[in-house]
Design an enzyme around this catalytic site. Structure first.
Site, PDB file in Angstrom:
ATOM      1  N   ARG A 260       1.011  -1.177  -0.003  1.00 20.81           N
ATOM      2  CA  ARG A 260       0.122   0.004  -0.094  1.00 20.81           C
ATOM      3  C   ARG A 260       0.902   1.106   0.073  1.00 20.81           C
ATOM      4  NH1 ARG A 260      -5.587   1.063   1.421  1.00 20.81           N
ATOM      5  NH2 ARG A 260      -5.747   3.066   2.317  1.00 20.81           N
TER       6      ARG A 260
ATOM      7  N   ASP B 160     -16.768   8.667  -2.617  1.00 23.25           N
ATOM      8  CA  ASP B 160     -15.651   8.546  -1.732  1.00 23.25           C
ATOM      9  C   ASP B 160     -15.424   9.923  -1.070  1.00 23.25           C
ATOM     10  OD1 ASP B 160     -13.300   7.878  -0.841  1.00 23.25           O
ATOM     11  OD2 ASP B 160     -12.311   7.387  -2.462  1.00 23.25           O
TER      12      ASP B 160
ATOM     13  N   CYS C  87     -16.519   3.080  -0.232  1.00 23.86           N
ATOM     14  CA  CYS C  87     -15.290   2.471   0.285  1.00 23.86           C
ATOM     15  C   CYS C  87     -14.597   2.603   1.458  1.00 23.86           C
ATOM     16  CB  CYS C  87     -14.174   2.705  -0.756  1.00 23.86           C
ATOM     17  SG  CYS C  87     -13.438   4.428  -1.220  1.00 23.86           S
TER      18      CYS C  87
ATOM     19  N   GLN D  57     -10.246  -3.262  -3.693  1.00 16.87           N
ATOM     20  CA  GLN D  57     -11.236  -2.586  -3.294  1.00 16.87           C
ATOM     21  C   GLN D  57     -12.308  -2.660  -4.142  1.00 16.87           C
ATOM     22  OE1 GLN D  57     -12.461  -0.769  -0.318  1.00 16.87           O
ATOM     23  NE2 GLN D  57     -14.406  -1.321  -1.254  1.00 16.87           N
TER      24      GLN D  57
ATOM     25  N   ARG E 204     -14.275  -7.057   1.345  1.00 17.99           N
ATOM     26  CA  ARG E 204     -12.837  -6.925   1.240  1.00 17.99           C
ATOM     27  C   ARG E 204     -12.241  -8.282   1.531  1.00 17.99           C
ATOM     28  NH1 ARG E 204     -10.039  -1.944   1.106  1.00 17.99           N
ATOM     29  NH2 ARG E 204      -8.230  -3.207   1.130  1.00 17.99           N
TER      30      ARG E 204
ATOM     31  N   HIS F 168      -6.978   1.158  -7.011  1.00 20.91           N
ATOM     32  CA  HIS F 168      -7.479   0.488  -5.881  1.00 20.91           C
ATOM     33  C   HIS F 168      -8.037  -0.873  -6.048  1.00 20.91           C
ATOM     34  CE1 HIS F 168      -7.845  -0.393  -1.605  1.00 20.91           C
ATOM     35  NE2 HIS F 168      -8.496   0.665  -1.384  1.00 20.91           N
TER      36      HIS F 168
END
Length: 311
Positions: free
Chosen positions: A109, A231, A271, A139, A299, A136
């Site tokens: 990450r 988001d 998310c 996700q 996830r 991402h």
């Protein structure tokens, strides 16, 4: 497909995978989710170790990967930027080569996507993108899994994303294009998606029959949407712009008036983490159409599918 058909692959962007491969991962994730609920052991990674490199902090990414490896019979090793010599001048290439001698896979990450590409190029074990500034994919695989669970298919469905043209918007475009789902990205002026990634999504959509669009008209974008997705307006690393972004995004809030333009049975996605009364009202995110906690749970299962398949 069989469990080991993807063995040894990296998972850097969804664009590296076909519709068949992504559908396989979604179905495997659903199967692993059911096994976990029923208490059926599925220790597919017995004795395996995942090295987790975090240059950006996260609640969901760390816990879901760590718990996932445990449930698969393996072990996850948390490595912050302060734990690595990479933060003190060791090259990315050397870090990748050394860690490859110790672990069976890496999840990273980080910031620039070029960092994870360089790690993957030099590693001899699979590398998973836990998030970069551009993409991402973990996700969005979980998002696709959730859409499939809630809606039953992708064809004929419309996803509307409202907010910043960031890594989430990029991966949602790519994922939708591959799976054959229409996707409308809606941003304020000046916050559009990367044009090269938009072009890639349109190229993929040409093969699947999906429509990928970008607009500033948030009401038109929401018309007949099956999925409304948003988001945070200020992502990690952009905190200095927060005051400006609050003004620029003020007309892009997902609220009770806006969702009236979507289908009655629309699903609301986020998310997380969410800032209630900024990008979304509490009435929407905590309302009956919200699936954000199912999405967050997925996830774990989507990433377990990735881990089991490539490691």
């Amino acid at each position: 497909m069989k469990l080991y058909d993807l063995q040894g692959n990296d998972f850097l962007t969804l664009a590296d995978y076909s519709k068949e491969e992504l559908m396989y991962l979604i179905e495997l994730a659903i199967d692993l989710k059911e096994k976990q609920k029923l208490g059926i052991p599925h220790r597919l990674l017995e004795g395996k170790t995942l090295g987790m490199i975090f240059e950006k902090s996260s609640t969901r990414t760390r816990v879901s990967f760590e718990a996932g490896m445990f449930q698969l019979g393996g072990h996850a090793l948390f490595l912050s930027k302060d734990d690595l010599q990479m933060g003190r001048g060791e090259t990315i290439a050397d870090t990748a080569k050394v860690l490859s001698r110790y672990v069976d896979g890496m999840m990273v990450r980080t910031f620039a996507h070029s960092i994870i590409e360089e790690l993957a190029e030099n590693a001899t074990v699979p590398v998973i993108n836990g998030l970069t500034n551009e993409y991402h994919p973990c996700q969005v695989l979980a998002d696709l899994m959730t859409i499939y669970e809630k809606k039953g298919s992708f064809e004929g469905k419309k996803l509307t994303y409202i907010g910043d043209g960031n890594n989430m918007a990029h991966s949602l475009m790519i994922g939708s294009a591959i799976m054959g789902m229409d996707c409308v990205i809606t941003t304020p002026k000046g916050y559009e998606v990367d044009q090269s990634i938009f072009a890639k999504a349109q190229e993929l959509a040409g093969k699947s029959g999906a429509k990928i669009e970008q607009t500033h008209d948030v009401v038109a974008a929401c018309k007949d949407a099956d999925v409304i997705y948003t988001d945070v307006w200020t992502s990690m690393g952009w905190e200095d712009e927060n005051e400006k972004r609050l003004k620029d995004f003020a007309d892009y809030q997902v609220n009770e008036a806006l969702v009236l333009h979507a289908k009655d049975d629309y699903s609301f996605f986020h998310c997380l983490p969410a800032h209630r009364e900024e990008e979304v009202t509490a009435a929407i995110i905590d309302g009956p159409n919200s699936v954000v906690f199912d999405e967050a749970e997925n996830r774990l299962h989507a990433q377990k599918a990735i881990l089991a398949s490539i490691m």
